[in-house]
Design an enzyme around this catalytic site. Structure first.
Site, short mmCIF file in Angstrom:
data_model
loop_
_atom_site.label_atom_id
_atom_site.label_comp_id
_atom_site.label_asym_id
_atom_site.label_seq_id
_atom_site.Cartn_x
_atom_site.Cartn_y
_atom_site.Cartn_z
N ASP A 1 -1.97 5.64 -5.27
CA ASP A 1 -2.22 4.77 -4.11
C ASP A 1 -2.53 3.34 -4.55
O ASP A 1 -3.65 3.03 -4.98
CB ASP A 1 -3.38 5.34 -3.30
CG ASP A 1 -3.66 4.56 -2.02
OD1 ASP A 1 -2.96 3.57 -1.77
OD2 ASP A 1 -4.58 4.95 -1.29
N ASP B 1 0.82 -1.21 0.00
CA ASP B 1 0.00 0.00 0.00
C ASP B 1 0.85 1.26 0.00
O ASP B 1 1.45 1.61 1.01
CB ASP B 1 -0.90 -0.03 1.24
CG ASP B 1 -1.80 1.18 1.36
OD1 ASP B 1 -1.97 1.91 0.35
OD2 ASP B 1 -2.36 1.39 2.46
#
Length: 432
Positions: A317, A132
């Site tokens: 992201d 992430d």
């Protein structure tokens, strides 16, 4: 459930055909595909989308929480690099050998979560994590975490001779009250042969349903200032230890459960993209001068090359499925898409629909003088119900932080994405 064969290419110190020899690391981690925002028949899953939004909201607000609390972040890591050029494993594969470990995983859905293996402890215990770029902490469930809510494998703390737990609390809480909590701990962590001793992480002993799965935990690749643990993130410890050939990492994400998705650590992989990589400088202006995210200024989205929706700072992201932009920008975008409607009252705030029969024009993110178009199939988040002729758009309006947009996997599937710490930039090339 369809079997998905994946592999890890373990590329250790590589001898080149030229006299130059790199003595640091560059590794590839193969990634199974994401859990789905869609139900089994590809209908839009409002519950899964809501969780994606909640997690996104928590991430974009975290920098303000850190700043307001007087939080002491992990130290900044020097940007020096052992290589003058980006290390291209795709090119080297044609001139040198690599080792591979074949894995099999289950794919159930379409492109929501790309995750992969990591090992922790001495001796090493395997686990799985979501990689992430929108957050900065490593966390996994440990002994004491209920198997009714925590996703296996559970890290057995007593079995590791190098595990040390502190009294410092660690927690992640979302707007609906769900989350994960435990203590900050340290242990040896290895990813594709790259090892950090004494890596800080969240040792989770309590977890809400739906926070994880199918992976057990999460490995944040964001900047040290945003680590809730106060510990230097794994990627930045590799940099500090001089373990990487280039101080970069890059993502290729296959769509529709296809094989070949990978995280390249310390490298790019030219076999996964066409053309050249175009880079854009990061900016911390939207977060009061401190770099928390991999974000760069963007002019907004355009439809068929028309007027921009309005500017924002775009966080790239890998840990978010969809795309979230300021509500005013979303309104402007959908005003250009034929037949689109605001469905906030029925499907959730910031959600828009459009006729499934619409032949969509080019929907593109504009950064600098470059436009990065989305594949129409990635923009389509599915029909609102089985057999419906109305589809949900994959770009949502959200004002959790009006200056920030979150550009998730919906974008990365289209554009091979490079995260370059040494040169303070992100780069994109057309994914294969």
């Amino acid at each position: 459930m369809l079997p998905l064969a994946v592999s890890i290419a373990v590329l250790a110190t590589l001898g080149l055909a030229s006299p130059i020899e790199h003595t640091s690391g560059a590794k590839v981690v193969a990634l199974p595909a994401r859990r789905a925002i869609f139900n089994g028949d590809k209908v839009f899953d409002r519950e899964a989308a809501s969780l994606d939004r909640l997690q996104r909201s928590q991430k974009v607000q975290s920098w303000k929480e850190r700043k307001a609390s007087g939080f002491t972040p992990a130290p900044i890591v020097a940007r020096s690099t052992p290589s003058a050029e980006t290390y291209d494993i795709g090119h080297l594969r044609r001139r040198t050998s690599s080792g591979t470990v074949a894995l099999t995983d289950d794919y159930d859905g379409i492109d929501e979560l790309y995750y992969g293996p990591v090992s922790i402890g001495t001796p090493a215990q395997g686990s799985t994590v979501d990689f992430d770029t929108g957050s900065s902490d490593l966390w996994v469930p440990v002994t004491g975490c209920s198997t009714s809510t925590c996703v296996a494998p559970i890290f057995k703390t007593a079995s590791s001779s190098t595990y040390k737990v502190s009294s410092t609390a660690f927690s992640i809480t979302y707007a609906d009250g769900t989350g994960a909590s435990g203590k900050v701990a340290t242990d040896t962590v290895t990813l594709a042969g790259l090892t950090v001793a004494g890596q800080g992480f969240g040792a989770i002993t309590k977890e809400s349903n739906g926070v994880a799965g199918p992976m057990a935990g999460l490995l944040g690749l964001g900047f040290p200032a945003n680590a809730a643990s106060g510990k230097t993130p794994f990627f930045f410890n590799l940099i500090a230890n001089g373990a990487l050939t280039s101080n970069i990492f890059s993502f290729y994400m296959a769509r529709n459960g296809g094989t070949g998705s990978e995280l390249c650590i310390g490298c790019t992989d030219s076999s996964k993209y066409t053309g050249t990589i175009t880079y854009h400088t990061l900016s911390a202006a939207a977060t009061d001068g401190t770099q928390y995210y991999w974000n760069t200024p963007a002019s907004g989205f355009t439809y068929n090359g028309g007027a921009s929706t309005g500017s924002f700072s775009a966080i790239i992201d890998s840990g978010t499925t969809l795309i979230y932009i300021p509500t005013a920008a979303a309104k402007n975008l959908y005003a250009s898409i034929p037949g689109s409607k605001d469905a906030s009252s029925t499907l959730g705030s910031g959600t828009y629909t459009y006729p499934c029969s619409t032949t969509l024009g080019s929907i593109a993110l504009v950064i600098g003088s470059n436009s990065y178009a989305l594949n129409a199939s990635d923009f389509n988040a599915g029909p609102v119900s089985s057999g419906s002729s109305t589809c949900v758009g994959g770009i949502f309006g959200d004002d959790s932080d009006p200056g920030l947009a979150t550009i998730g996997d919906e974008f990365i599937k289209n554009w091979y994405s490079v995260f370059d710490y040494t040169n303070n930039r992100v780069g994109f090339a057309q994914a294969i």
